[in-house]
Design a protein around this motif. Structure first.
Motif, mmCIF file in Angstrom:
data_model
loop_
_atom_site.group_PDB
_atom_site.id
_atom_site.type_symbol
_atom_site.label_atom_id
_atom_site.label_comp_id
_atom_site.label_asym_id
_atom_site.label_seq_id
_atom_site.Cartn_x
_atom_site.Cartn_y
_atom_site.Cartn_z
ATOM 1 N N SER A 185 70.717 8.141 -27.156
ATOM 2 C CA SER A 185 70.939 6.820 -26.140
ATOM 3 C C SER A 185 71.979 5.926 -27.038
ATOM 4 O O SER A 185 72.790 5.287 -25.739
ATOM 5 C CB SER A 185 69.116 5.944 -26.495
ATOM 6 N N GLN A 186 72.353 6.148 -27.748
ATOM 7 C CA GLN A 186 73.654 5.022 -28.236
ATOM 8 C C GLN A 186 74.661 5.553 -27.823
ATOM 9 O O GLN A 186 75.738 4.890 -27.257
ATOM 10 C CB GLN A 186 73.472 5.565 -29.730
ATOM 11 N N GLN A 190 77.779 5.098 -24.950
ATOM 12 C CA GLN A 190 79.316 4.418 -24.999
ATOM 13 C C GLN A 190 79.378 5.448 -24.254
ATOM 14 O O GLN A 190 80.491 4.602 -23.090
ATOM 15 C CB GLN A 190 79.073 5.253 -26.642
#
Length: 348
Positions: A185-186, A190
Motif C-alpha cells: 500500500s505504501q 507513492q
C-alpha cells in the motif's frame, strides 16, 4: 402582441434572453385572434416579421464563485480518484507474453513513430494554456470555470468506471510497465503521488503504469479544451478556431501513431466528450427546453447538479472579455468611501 405575463410562449431561439422556467397556458382572446389575422394579411405584402421584445435590459448572469469552487473540488476529487484507479488497474494488466496486444486496424496500416506521443502531450499543454488565458480574460469566467470543471470531473469519473470494469492488454510490445506491487500500500501511494505530481504525462516521466486504456484521457483533454475555446470566443475568429482544431486533431492522431492507445480508446473518448459537452450546453443555452414536457435531457443522472450550477443563468453567456484585474480592487474602494463619509460627518 402577447402581454408581458405570457413571455414563456414560443419564442425563436435567442429572441428572448430571459425565459421564465414556468410556462402558463395562454388562451388567445377574440381581439388577439383578430389582430393575428390582420398581421397574416399584412405579412403577404411585407418582407419582414415584427418580433416583440420585452421592455428593459436583462441583468447579466451572476458570477457565484462559490459554485465554481464546488465544481473545482468535484473535478479535483475525480482526478485523484482516476490516479488511484490507474494504480489499482495496473496490478491487473496481463503480461505481454501471456496476453499479446489486441488486433487494431490502424496499427496494421501505420507503423509506430516513437516521438509522436510527445507531440500529443505538447499539443495538449498548448491547448490547456490557450484555454486558461482565454478563460482568465472572459468577463463571466466564474460560469465558464464551473462548466469546465464539472464536465472534466464527470468525464474522468466515467473513465474510472470504464477502465476498471474491463482491463485491456497493452496496445504494443514496446510499452514498458512498472513492476507490480502485490499489496504494498505504501508503494502504491507513492505511485499515486508521483503520477499526480507529473500531471499524468509521460513527458514528465511520472506515468510508468499501464492499464488506463479505455478510454483515452489525452483525447478527453484535447477535445474538451478545443470545444470550450471555440464556444466562448468570437465566431469571426475562424483562424483561431482552425489553429486550435489542428492542435487537437494532430494530437489525437499522434496518440494512434505512437501506438499508445487502441483506436477504440480514442474514438470512445471523443464521442463521450463531445456528446456530454453538447448535451450540457444545449440545456444551458436553449432555455425553452425548460418549458417542454418532452425534454428527455432532464433524465440524466447529473440533471440535479446542472440545475444547481445553472439555476441563475437564464440566458446564453455573452462573449465578452475584460482585464482580469482592476486597480484599485473593489474591496479597497469601498473602505475608502466609508472612511470619507465618516470623516465628513465628524467635521460637521
Amino acid at each position: 402582441m402577447a402581454s408581458a405575463d405570457h413571455q414563456c410562449e414560443r419564442h425563436p431561439t435567442g429572441a428572448h434572453p430571459h425565459i421564465h422556467p414556468q410556462c402558463p397556458v395562454h388562451s388567445p382572446s377574440a381581439e388577439e385572434v383578430k389582430n393575428s389575422g390582420l398581421r397574416k394579411g399584412l405579412s403577404r405584402h411585407r418582407d419582414y416579421v415584427k418580433i416583440s421584445v420585452p421592455d428593459g435590459k436583462g441583468k447579466p448572469p451572476p458570477m457565484e464563485w462559490w459554485k465554481t469552487v464546488i465544481a473545482f473540488v468535484y473535478a479535483a476529487f475525480n482526478l485523484v480518484l482516476t490516479t488511484v484507479m490507474i494504480t489499482v488497474v495496473h496490478e491487473r494488466v496481463p503480461e505481454k507474453d501471456s496476453s499479446p496486444p489486441l488486433p487494431d486496424k490502424f496499427f496494421d496500416y501505420v507503423d509506430r513513430v516513437k516521438w509522436a506521443f510527445t507531440v500529443t502531450e505538447v499539443n495538449g499543454m498548448l491547448l490547456v494554456g490557450i484555454w486558461s488565458i482565454q478563460w482568465l480574460f472572459h468577463r463571466y469566467r466564474a460560469i465558464l470555470g464551473r462548466r469546465f470543471f464539472f464536465l472534466m470531473g464527470t468525464l474522468y469519473l466515467y473513465r474510472c468506471v470504464t477502465m476498471y470494469i474491463t482491463t485491456l492488454p497493452v496496445p504494443g510490445m514496446h510499452m514498458t510497465c512498472a513492476p507490480k506491487l502485490y499489496g504494498d500500500s505504501q508503494a502504491k501511494l507513492q505511485r499515486v503521488l508521483q503520477l499526480m505530481s507529473g500531471a499524468g504525462l509521460s513527458i514528465t516521466g511520472s506515468h510508468i503504469m499501464c492499464g488506463d486504456f479505455l478510454y483515452s484521457g489525452h483525447t478527453v483533454m484535447l477535445t474538451l479544451t478545443y470545444l470550450f475555446i471555440k464556444e466562448y470566443s468570437p465566431r469571426s475568429f475562424w483562424w483561431y478556431h482552425l489553429l486550435c482544431w489542428l492542435l487537437a486533431a494532430v494530437g489525437a492522431v499522434c496518440i494512434l501513431v505512437a501506438h499508445e492507445h487502441y483506436s477504440v480508446d480514442v474514438v470512445v473518448a471523443y464521442f463521450i466528450t463531445s456528446r456530454l459537452f453538447y448535451w450540457y450546453h444545449t440545456m444551458a443555452n436553449v432555455q425553452a427546453l425548460k418549458c417542454s414536457p418532452n425534454n428527455y435531457l432532464t433524465h440524466t443522472w447529473w440533471n440535479p447538479i446542472f440545475n444547481f450550477l445553472e439555476r441563475n443563468v437564464q440566458s446564453q453567456v455573452p462573449c465578452s472579455f475584460c482585464w482580469p484585474l482592476t486597480w484599485p480592487p473593489a474591496c479597497l474602494k469601498n473602505p475608502c468611501k466609508k472612511y470619507s463619509m465618516v470623516q465628513s460627518v465628524r467635521e460637521e
